[in-house]
Structure formats: structure tokens, C-alpha cells
Design an enzyme around this catalytic site. Structure first.
Site, short mmCIF file in Angstrom:
data_model
loop_
_atom_site.label_atom_id
_atom_site.label_comp_id
_atom_site.label_asym_id
_atom_site.label_seq_id
_atom_site.Cartn_x
_atom_site.Cartn_y
_atom_site.Cartn_z
N ASN A 213 0.34 -1.23 -0.08
CA ASN A 213 0.18 0.12 -0.40
C ASN A 213 0.76 1.43 -0.29
OD1 ASN A 213 0.60 -0.56 2.82
ND2 ASN A 213 -1.10 0.22 3.75
N LYS B 157 12.55 -8.19 1.59
CA LYS B 157 11.15 -8.59 0.47
C LYS B 157 10.62 -7.94 0.23
CE LYS B 157 7.34 -11.35 0.59
NZ LYS B 157 7.22 -10.76 -0.28
N PRO C 25 6.71 -6.06 -1.57
CA PRO C 25 5.41 -6.37 -2.46
C PRO C 25 5.83 -7.10 -3.55
CG PRO C 25 5.17 -4.11 -1.97
CD PRO C 25 7.14 -4.27 -1.16
N GLU C 26 5.39 -7.78 -3.89
CA GLU C 26 5.17 -8.28 -5.71
C GLU C 26 4.16 -7.40 -6.54
OE1 GLU C 26 7.57 -12.05 -3.41
OE2 GLU C 26 5.48 -10.33 -2.44
N GLY D 164 2.34 -5.89 8.23
CA GLY D 164 1.34 -5.92 7.11
C GLY D 164 0.30 -6.68 8.22
N SER D 165 -1.06 -7.72 7.41
CA SER D 165 -2.03 -8.31 8.46
C SER D 165 -1.25 -8.53 9.91
CB SER D 165 -2.69 -9.27 7.57
OG SER D 165 -1.95 -10.49 7.43
N GLU E 159 4.00 -4.31 12.54
CA GLU E 159 3.07 -2.77 12.81
C GLU E 159 1.87 -3.38 11.77
OE1 GLU E 159 1.08 -0.83 10.99
OE2 GLU E 159 3.14 -0.25 9.39
N LEU E 160 1.14 -3.89 12.97
CA LEU E 160 -0.05 -5.06 12.08
C LEU E 160 -0.85 -4.20 11.33
CD1 LEU E 160 1.24 -8.02 14.44
CD2 LEU E 160 1.98 -7.23 12.30
N CYS F 77 -3.35 1.59 6.32
CA CYS F 77 -3.41 0.69 8.33
C CYS F 77 -4.24 2.21 9.20
CB CYS F 77 -2.27 0.22 8.25
SG CYS F 77 -0.92 0.58 8.83
N GLU G 132 9.21 2.12 15.23
CA GLU G 132 9.67 2.35 13.53
C GLU G 132 9.02 4.09 13.56
OE1 GLU G 132 8.15 0.91 10.15
OE2 GLU G 132 9.64 -0.57 10.98
#
Length: 476
Positions: A152, A175, A177-178, A228-229, A250-251, A284, A458
Site C-alpha cells: 500500500n 522482500k 511487495p510483488e 502487514g496483516s 506493525e500490523l 493501516c 519505527e
């Protein structure tokens, strides 16, 4: 218009070819294929960790002035290349071009902030009980870090982790986001051109769970950072904990907005609407549960409907667009499911509630009211341009309902009463509380949540905490 995509390992850009798998990257506004993204093999992942470890052994001894200089160069290059980077973000992620450019330019500030703060990683001297003893505390880089960042805000979320890790003296394998990879490749080029030594930053792609399983379990990895989630974050945190790796998570959230009857309604509407529809609601910390006191409920509701209906949907590359598509077609289906559940529970769709025929993954800004607190929209983060409105009578009731979920990332409140503001700041269970405006995510402020919304922060002076170990030295 769209850049070539690469892995970045040990200072080398590795494109599609050979035995590596790859996948299509598409434009969510048109569903056209933009390019091909190479996947890392197991050998690539092992090489990325090995080169990170080799680079770390040298980088940990680097001068803070050297780290600061490279971070400043990266910030300068980000500003110079902002237009090109933003255009690619708009193409693969979908957000309006102005939002994409703002993401890049403001995130250059993160590199500048870490350039300053990495020169201030201090220890301390502890007065001894015995005058023959010297007691000191030093903070040292934790080692090789792995990071996983979402689609996002692809530039924003990655640069926070990269600058904290390398500023602390760590090496990092990231890694990204693809689905929206161009920003990550752009970051690799920024740091490469800024003079970051090979191996300090490595970029890999692949099937998410396969990459995360390999990297987190690798014995040379010492730190895991994930944005992420909640569901995925809990799995990664459990895996990290099993291997005794420190973690920053960080969810997701489900941010409440409390609008008291003494609030400036015009301001509350504008702030809430702007934050809700930013990036098509795929944020988020977006306001997602709107609790409005009875005395101003009708006024607030009517103004929110009007504000939502001013949004202009379209491809983000179009300068007249104020809200782009959702990043994935599956998110449109999820918005439709939320609407169906709301209607089945007697909810009123005040505006929106449908996917317009625009050729991509679009969904109209949507407001729903007349829901009880058991509805899906009140219980689950929608991560899209949809929000429920609910009425409350007393502040006690509003705070209790706001705190009733297991999430605790962000919260918003609007009131002109000092006493109410103090209560809200004190009693809302969230890592970040905004009163009468939205003021999160600046480099100098901590960003993180509590409860199921994660652990660690962060940004701010807390930014290096997850990347440093504490060593006590006592000497006669």
C-alpha cells in the site's frame, strides 16, 4: 514508462532469465501487464544472507559519519528522482500521482532523519560501587536483519526499515511487495548510487511464505521486521520467537474516530474524509469506525456524504483523479462482501456501495449507518474506501466501544473541551492518538501499535531500538 525489475544481491542487479521463476506485474487501473518480476531461488536467498553477513562484519565498524553521508545522498537522490519513481508507483499500485510523489518526497526526510540520529547512538557510564571498577553500557548493531514490506505504501514502508537498519550498522535483506515492486527497485538503485557497500542492502522477491520461512529460520539472521496483516504478522512473530529472533511488527488496525458534540464539525469531516479516502482507504491507520455524538450526528453524517461524493475516481496517472483503484481485484470483492453483510444486518448505505464500471479495480467511496457493533464493518478492518457511522451519547460509551476490539494502532478524536481531550488521550487504547487533526508518520515521531496491532515502533528516537543490542561492560 515502467522500469525493468530486478533482484539486488551483493551490489548486482539481477533480471528475469535463466532458471528463475517470474511473475506479471499489472496496473490495477487497467489490468494491463506492466512488466515481469524475477523470483529469487533458494540459492539466491542463501547468497543474499551470506553476503549480508559478510557486509555486516565490515559495516558494523563503519563510522556514523560514513553512514550519515550515504543516507543523506540517498535522500537527495530520492528527491531528484521523485517524478519517475512516483509515476511507476502509480502504475503498479494505483494511487493518484500526487499521492505517490508526496510519498517519495516526504520519505526522503526519513533518510535525512536517520542520517542525523545514527550519529547519536549513545551508551552511558554507570557510577560503580567500587572505585576500582569501570562500568559502561554500549549499544551495538544486532546483525543481519530481514524485512517484509506491504504494497500500500511501497516506498514509505521499505525506506523506514532500510534506513533504520543501515543507520544502526546492520545489514538487511528486504522482500518487498510483488504487487507493487517498482519502488523497492528504485530504493535499491538510490542506495547503490549513494555508495552503500555491496551486501549491506539486498532485495529479493518470491512466493511470500517460502521467502519468509527461509529467511527467518536462517541461523545468520538476527532480526525480523514486518508490516502487514495481523494474521500473517502473528505467524511470522511466532516463527521468529521460535528461533529467538527479535521482531518488530506493525500490523493492522481498525481505527476509531470519536467526534464529540462540541467538535468543529467542518474540520472533523475534512480530516476524516481525507484520511479515509487516501490511497482508496488502503491505509493501516485510516479512520474506519466513526463514532459521532448524538447532538451533531445528523450534521456530521450529511457533510460526510457530501464530502465522499466529491471524490473523483479514475486512473491515478490522470491529474484530475482524487481516488484511484484498489490495488487488487480481490479487494473489490471484499468491499462488496462488507456491503452485503451490512445490508443483511439492516444497515443503510448512505452513499456508494458499488463498483463503478471503469475498467479496473475501483470501488465507490461508501458510508453505512444503522449498524450494531457486531457487524463485520464494525469488527474487521475493511482496508478500502468504506466506513460505518455510529451514534453515541456519552464519552464513557464512546471510549468503551472504541477500545472493544483487539486492535490498537491508531485512533482519532475531535473535541474542543480540554478535559475531554485529556481523557481521550489517556484512555484510548492505541499506539498513536490524533486529537483534532491527523499527525502521524513523521520521521521524528514513533509509529507503531499495541495489542494485536503489533509491537515496537519505527521513527522517532525509538527508531533504532529494534536494531541494537545492549552490552554491559564491567572492568577493573
Amino acid at each position: 514508462m515502467y522500469p525493468e525489475l530486478f533482484l539486488y544481491i551483493n551490489g548486482e542487479f539481477i533480471g528475469v532469465g535463466g532458471q528463475r521463476k517470474s511473475e506479471d506485474v499489472t496496473n490495477p487501473a487497467t489490468r494491463e501487464v506492466l512488466g515481469r518480476l524475477p523470483h529469487a531461488t533458494i540459492a539466491d536467498l542463501a547468497h543474499a544472507v551470506a553476503t549480508s553477513q559478510s557486509a555486516f562484519l565490515k559495516w558494523r565498524k563503519s563510522s556514523p559519519l560514513q553512514r550519515s553521508e550515504i543516507l543523506r545522498r540517498a535522500a537527495s537522490l530520492a528527491r531528484e528522482r521523485a517524478d519517475d519513481i512516483a509515476q511507476a508507483i502509480t502504475l503498479d499500485q494505483g494511487k493518484p500521482l500526487a499521492e505517490a510523489r508526496a510519498e517519495v518526497v516526504t520519505c526522503a526526510d526519513h533518510a535525512d532523519w536517520h542520517a542525523e540520529e545514527c550519529r547519536r547512538i549513545y551508551g552511558r557510564v554507570i557510577p560503580p560501587r567500587d572505585t576500582a571498577v569501570r562500568q559502561i553500557v554500549v549499544r551495538e548493531p544486532v546483525g543481519v536483519c530481514v524485512a517484509f514490506t506491504p504494497w500500500n505504501f511501497p516506498f514509505n514502508q521499505a525506506i523506514r526499515k532500510i534506513t533504520a537498519a543501515i543507520g544502526a550498522g546492520c545489514a538487511i535483506v528486504l522482500k518487498g511487495p510483488e504487487d507493487s515492486p517498482s519502488a523497492i527497485v528504485a530504493l535499491a538503485k538510490l542506495f547503490h548510487d549513494a555508495g552503500l557497500p555491496p551486501g549491506v542492502l539486498n532485495i529479493v522477491w518470491g512466493v511470500p511464505h517460502e521467502v519468509s520461512d527461509f529467511l527467518i529460520q536462517h541461523p545468520l539472521v538476527r532480526k525480523v521486521s514486518f508490516t502487514g496483516s495481523v494474521d500473517v504478522g502473528k505467524k511470522l512473530a511466532a516463527l521468529a520467537g521460535h528461533h529467538m529472533k527479535r521482531a518488530t511488527m506493525e500490523l493492522g488496525g481498525h481505527a476509531p474516530v470519536i467526534v464529540c458534540d462540541d467538535a468543529d464539525v467542518d474540520s472533523a469531516v475534512q480530516v476524516t474524509m481525507r484520511m479515509k479516502l487516501r490511497n482508496a482507504g488502503q491505509v493501516c491507520v485510516a479512520p474506519t469506525r466513526l463514532f459521532v455524538q448524538s447532538g451533531i450526528y445528523t450534521k456530521f453524517r450529511d457533510q460526510m456524504i457530501e464530502a465522499f461524493e466529491t471524490a473523483r475516481l479514475g486512473p491515478g496517472i490522470d491529474s484530475s483523479t482524487t481516488m484511484g483503484p484498489l490495488a487488487h481485484a480481490r479487494r473489490v470483492k471484499e468491499m462488496e462482501r462488507f456491503v452485503a453483510d451490512a445490508k443483511a444486518r439492516g444497515g443503510n448505505v448512505l452513499t456508494g456501495g458499488f463498483a463503478p464500471e471503469l475498467g479496473g479495480s475501483f470501488f465507490a467511496p461508501t458510508l453505512v449507518d444503522n449498524l450494531d457493533d457486531t457487524a463485520d464493518l464494525m469488527q474487521k478492518e475493511p482496508f478500502g474506501p468504506i466506513a460505518p457511522l455510529a451514534k453515541f451519547d456519552t464519552l464513557d460509551e464512546a471510549i468503551a466501544r472504541a477500545n472493544s476490539l483487539p486492535f490498537g494502532l491508531a485512533a482519532f478524536a475531535f473535541t474542543e473541551r480540554t478535559r475531554s481531550a485529556h481523557r481521550l488521550a489517556t484512555e484510548l487504547e492505541a499506539g498513536m492518538v490524533n486529537i483534532n487533526h491527523a499527525g502521524m508518520a513523521l520521521p521524528e515521531t514513533p509509529f507503531g501499535g499495541i495489542k494485536d496491532s503489533g509491537m515496537g515502533s519505527e521513527g522517532g528516537t525509538e527508531t533504532f531500538d529494534g536494531y541494537l543490542t545492549t552490552k554491559f561492560v564491567t572492568q577493573v
